[in-house]
Write a protein that holds these residues in place. Structure first.
Motif, short mmCIF file in Angstrom:
data_model
loop_
_atom_site.label_atom_id
_atom_site.label_comp_id
_atom_site.label_asym_id
_atom_site.label_seq_id
_atom_site.Cartn_x
_atom_site.Cartn_y
_atom_site.Cartn_z
N GLN A 38 34.76 50.90 44.92
CA GLN A 38 36.20 51.13 44.79
C GLN A 38 36.86 51.14 46.16
O GLN A 38 36.38 51.80 47.09
N ARG A 39 37.98 50.42 46.29
CA ARG A 39 38.70 50.38 47.57
C ARG A 39 39.29 51.72 47.95
O ARG A 39 39.35 52.08 49.13
N GLY A 40 39.78 52.47 46.98
CA GLY A 40 40.49 53.71 47.26
C GLY A 40 39.57 54.91 47.38
O GLY A 40 38.35 54.82 47.19
N PRO A 41 40.15 56.08 47.65
CA PRO A 41 39.35 57.30 47.83
C PRO A 41 38.91 57.96 46.53
O PRO A 41 38.10 58.88 46.55
N THR B 290 45.71 55.41 39.74
CA THR B 290 47.07 55.51 39.21
C THR B 290 47.26 56.73 38.32
O THR B 290 48.39 57.04 37.93
N GLU B 291 46.17 57.42 37.98
CA GLU B 291 46.30 58.65 37.19
C GLU B 291 46.78 59.80 38.07
O GLU B 291 46.82 59.70 39.30
N THR C 223 36.50 61.22 39.04
CA THR C 223 35.63 60.69 40.09
C THR C 223 34.40 61.58 40.26
O THR C 223 33.27 61.08 40.39
N GLU C 224 34.63 62.86 40.26
CA GLU C 224 33.52 63.83 40.37
C GLU C 224 32.52 63.67 39.21
O GLU C 224 31.30 63.63 39.43
N LEU C 225 33.03 63.52 38.00
CA LEU C 225 32.15 63.42 36.83
C LEU C 225 31.46 62.06 36.78
O LEU C 225 30.29 61.96 36.41
N ALA C 226 32.20 60.98 37.16
CA ALA C 226 31.59 59.65 37.15
C ALA C 226 30.44 59.57 38.15
O ALA C 226 29.43 58.90 37.91
N ALA C 227 30.59 60.26 39.28
CA ALA C 227 29.56 60.23 40.31
C ALA C 227 28.27 60.91 39.86
O ALA C 227 27.21 60.70 40.46
N LEU D 34 33.17 54.79 47.55
CA LEU D 34 34.62 54.89 47.70
C LEU D 34 35.07 54.38 49.06
O LEU D 34 34.28 54.26 49.99
N ASP D 35 36.38 54.11 49.16
CA ASP D 35 36.97 53.59 50.40
C ASP D 35 36.17 52.40 50.90
O ASP D 35 35.88 52.27 52.10
N ALA D 36 35.82 51.52 49.97
CA ALA D 36 34.88 50.44 50.29
C ALA D 36 35.48 49.08 50.00
O ALA D 36 36.33 48.93 49.12
N ALA D 37 35.03 48.08 50.73
CA ALA D 37 35.44 46.70 50.52
C ALA D 37 34.21 45.83 50.40
O ALA D 37 33.27 45.96 51.19
N VAL D 38 34.20 44.94 49.39
CA VAL D 38 33.13 43.98 49.26
C VAL D 38 33.47 42.79 50.16
O VAL D 38 34.48 42.10 49.93
#
Length: 451
Positions: A195-198, A203-204, A213-217, A224-228
Motif C-alpha cells: 500500500q502506498r499510504g500509511p 478514504t475511510e 489496518t491493525e487487524l489486517a496485519a 505500508l508507505d510503499a511503492a512497487v
C-alpha cells in the motif's frame, strides 16, 4: 444508417432505464460484454458470494474465543466459484433474449461515437433522438516497469481462476484489496498487501482505517508507505521490488492482483468525438438532472460519478428514466448522501463526513464512539475490536456522518443513513425510537445517547 428514438449504451444500470413506458418507441441497447454490467458479472454480487464463504471459514477459525473447537477441513475454491458463476452466468442470455422479445434491438459489439449523436457499432452507424450513456468503468492498470511482461489479475478476472493460489501479492490498499485479501486468506493463500499510504482503506474515517489496518496485519503481511518499482517473473510466479521506509525488498508470490483504482470507459466510447464534455478524470460532465453537454444525451453511473457504487447508479437510472420521459418536469437526486460498505473482515460501513474531513473543512462536530463490547450482544460475540462512530452538528443536532467497523456493519448503519436523509436530530433518533435488546443496534443507540 438506422435511427432510433432511444439508444442506451451499457446494460448494467443502463438496462434499468427501459420500462413499459418506452414500448411504443424504437429503442436499442449497445452492450459489448455481458448484461448486468460490472456488479453482476465481475463486481458486487460474485465477490460478496465469495465473501460469505470466506466469512464461514473465518468464523470457524475464530470460534475458539467462544469455547467452540472447530476445524476447517477444506475450503473448496472450485466448488464455491462454480456455485457463484453457475448461478450468475445464465442470467446474461435470459436478459438479452428478454430485451429482444420486448422489441429492443440489442447490439453486442462495442460502440464508438463518430459525431454527436452518431454511433458506430461494428460495421454500421446508428443515430437516435435520445442517448443514455451508462458505459461504466474498468480497473486501472498502473505504469509499473515489467508489469506488462507478467501474468496478473484485476478484479475483473481473479474470481474465475481455477485454483486458489498458495500466495497472493496485492498492489493497492483500498476496498478491493481488503475484500479479496479476506477471501483468499480464507482459501489458504499467504497474502501480502503493498500500500502506498500509511494505512489501508485510506478514504475511510481515520479511526476505522487504523483499526482495520491493525487487524489486517494480524492476517496478512502488510507493507505500508510503499511503492512497487518493478515486477518480473520468478519461476511460476512473480517477484515485486518494493521500496518502503525500511528500504528495498522483494515480495515473491504465486499470483498478483492489481487493484489501484478504476477508470471510466469513456475513452473506449470516444466520448469527446460525440461532443461530450469530460472532467479531468475522464468522467462525463452532467448537470444535476444528468443532462450532458450534448442536447438529448444523458449519462449516469460510473461513467459520470466518482462513487463507483451500484446503489447510486440504480437511483440515477430511475431519475434519468423519468427525465427522458418528462423533460418538462426534471428530477434530480433528492439525497446525495452516498453510503457504502466494505465487505471484508471485519465489515465496514460509512456515510457522510469523516472526522478528518470535518477537521479539514473546519466544520464543528461532536463525536461519539461506542464499542460493540459495551453491549450485551457484543459480550456474546466476545468482540474486542468493533465500534460505532457518529458525528453530529452541535448547532442543529443533525447527524453529519457515521462509521462502523464490525459484524453486520452494513446493516447497522441503515437507521443512521435514514436519519441523515430525513434530517432527523440525534435526540429524535436516540430517544424516540425503541432499540431491540440485546441486539447489536444497541451500540448505535448508545453512541447516539452519548451525543
Amino acid at each position: 444508417m438506422r435511427h432510433y428514438d432511444l439508444v442506451v449504451l451499457g446494460a448494467g444500470s443502463g438496462n434499468m432505464v427501459f420500462g413499459n413506458e418506452f414500448a411504443h418507441l424504437r429503442t436499442a441497447v449497445v452492450e459489448p460484454s455481458r448484461f448486468g454490467g460490472t456488479c453482476l458479472n465481475r463486481g458486487c454480487i460474485p465477490s460478496k458470494m465469495l465473501v460469505v464463504a470466506a466469512d464461514a471459514v473465518q468464523n470457524a477459525r475464530s470460534a475458539a474465543r467462544l469455547g467452540v473447537d472447530v476445524t476447517v477441513a477444506h475450503a473448496d475454491w472450485k466448488a464455491v466459484r462454480d456455485r457463484v458463476f453457475h448461478r450468475i452466468d445464465p442470467l446474461h442470455a435470459g436478459a438479452l433474449a428478454y430485451r429482444r422479445e420486448s422489441g429492443v434491438d440489442v447490439y453486442t459489439e462495442e460502440g464508438r461515437f463518430v459525431a454527436p449523436k452518431v454511433l458506430r457499432v461494428g460495421d454500421e452507424q446508428i443515430t437516435a433522438d435520445t442517448f443514455v450513456v451508462a458505459v461504466g468503468c474498468r480497473p486501472a492498470v498502473p505504469d509499473i516497469p515489467g508489469l506488462e511482461t507478467v501474468p496478473f489479475h484485476t478484479s475483473d478476472t481473479i474470481m474465475r481462476i481455477d485454483e486458489a493460489p498458495i500466495s497472493l501479492a496485492v498492489i493497492g490498499g483500498g476496498f478491493i484489496a481488503a475484500e479479496f485479501g479476506h477471501v483468499f486468506d480464507a482459501f489458504g493463500a499467504d497474502v501480502t498487501i503493498v500500500q502506498r499510504g500509511p494505512r489501508l482503506l485510506m478514504t475511510e474515517d481515520e479511526q476505522v482505517s487504523a483499526r482495520f489496518t491493525e487487524l489486517a496485519a494480524r492476517r496478512h503481511r502488510v507493507i505500508l508507505d510503499a511503492a512497487v518499482t518493478s515486477v518480473k517473473r520468478r519461476g511460476d510466479g512473480v517477484a515485486l521490488t518494493v521500496t518502503c521506509p525500511e528500504g528495498e525488498q522483494v515480495v515473491d508470490a504465486a499470483m498478483l492482483l492489481v487493484c489501484v483504482g478504476r477508470r471510466p470507459n469513456t475513452d473506449r466510447l470516444d466520448a469527446t468525438a460525440g461532443g461530450l464534455e469530460l472532467d479531468e478524470h475522464g468522467h462525463i460532465v452532467t448537470d444535476s438532472a444528468y443532462r450532458t453537454s450534448v442536447p438529448g444525451v444523458w449519462a449516469l453511473g460510473d461513467a459520470v460519478n466518482h462513487f463507483q457504487l451500484k446503489h447510486v447508479a440504480n437511483v440515477e437510472s430511475r431519475v434519468v428514466r423519468h427525465n427522458v420521459l418528462h423533460p418538462e418536469d426534471l428530477r434530480t437526486l433528492t439525497n446525495r448522501i452516498a453510503p457504502h460498505a466494505v465487505f471484508t473482515s471485519p465489515q465496514i460501513a460509512s456515510v457522510g463526513l469523516t472526522e478528518q474531513e470535518a477537521r479539514r473543512r473546519r466544520i464543528p462536530c461532536l463525536v461519539s464512539v461506542r464499542n460493540y463490547s459495551d453491549t450485551a450482544y457484543g459480550w456474546a460475540l466476545e468482540d474486542t475490536t468493533s465500534f460505532v462512530k457518529v458525528l453530529a452538528n452541535p448547532a442543529d443536532r443533525t447527524i453529519l456522518g457515521a462509521h462502523i467497523i464490525g459484524p453486520q456493519a452494513a446493516t447497522l448503519i441503515q437507521p443512521l443513513i435514514e436519519a441523515m436523509a430525513l434530517g432527523l436530530t440525534v435526540d429524535r433518533v436516540a430517544r424516540d425510537v425503541l432499540y431491540i435488546h440485546p441486539a447489536l443496534t444497541e451500540a448505535v443507540e448508545q453512541a447516539l445517547l452519548a451525543l
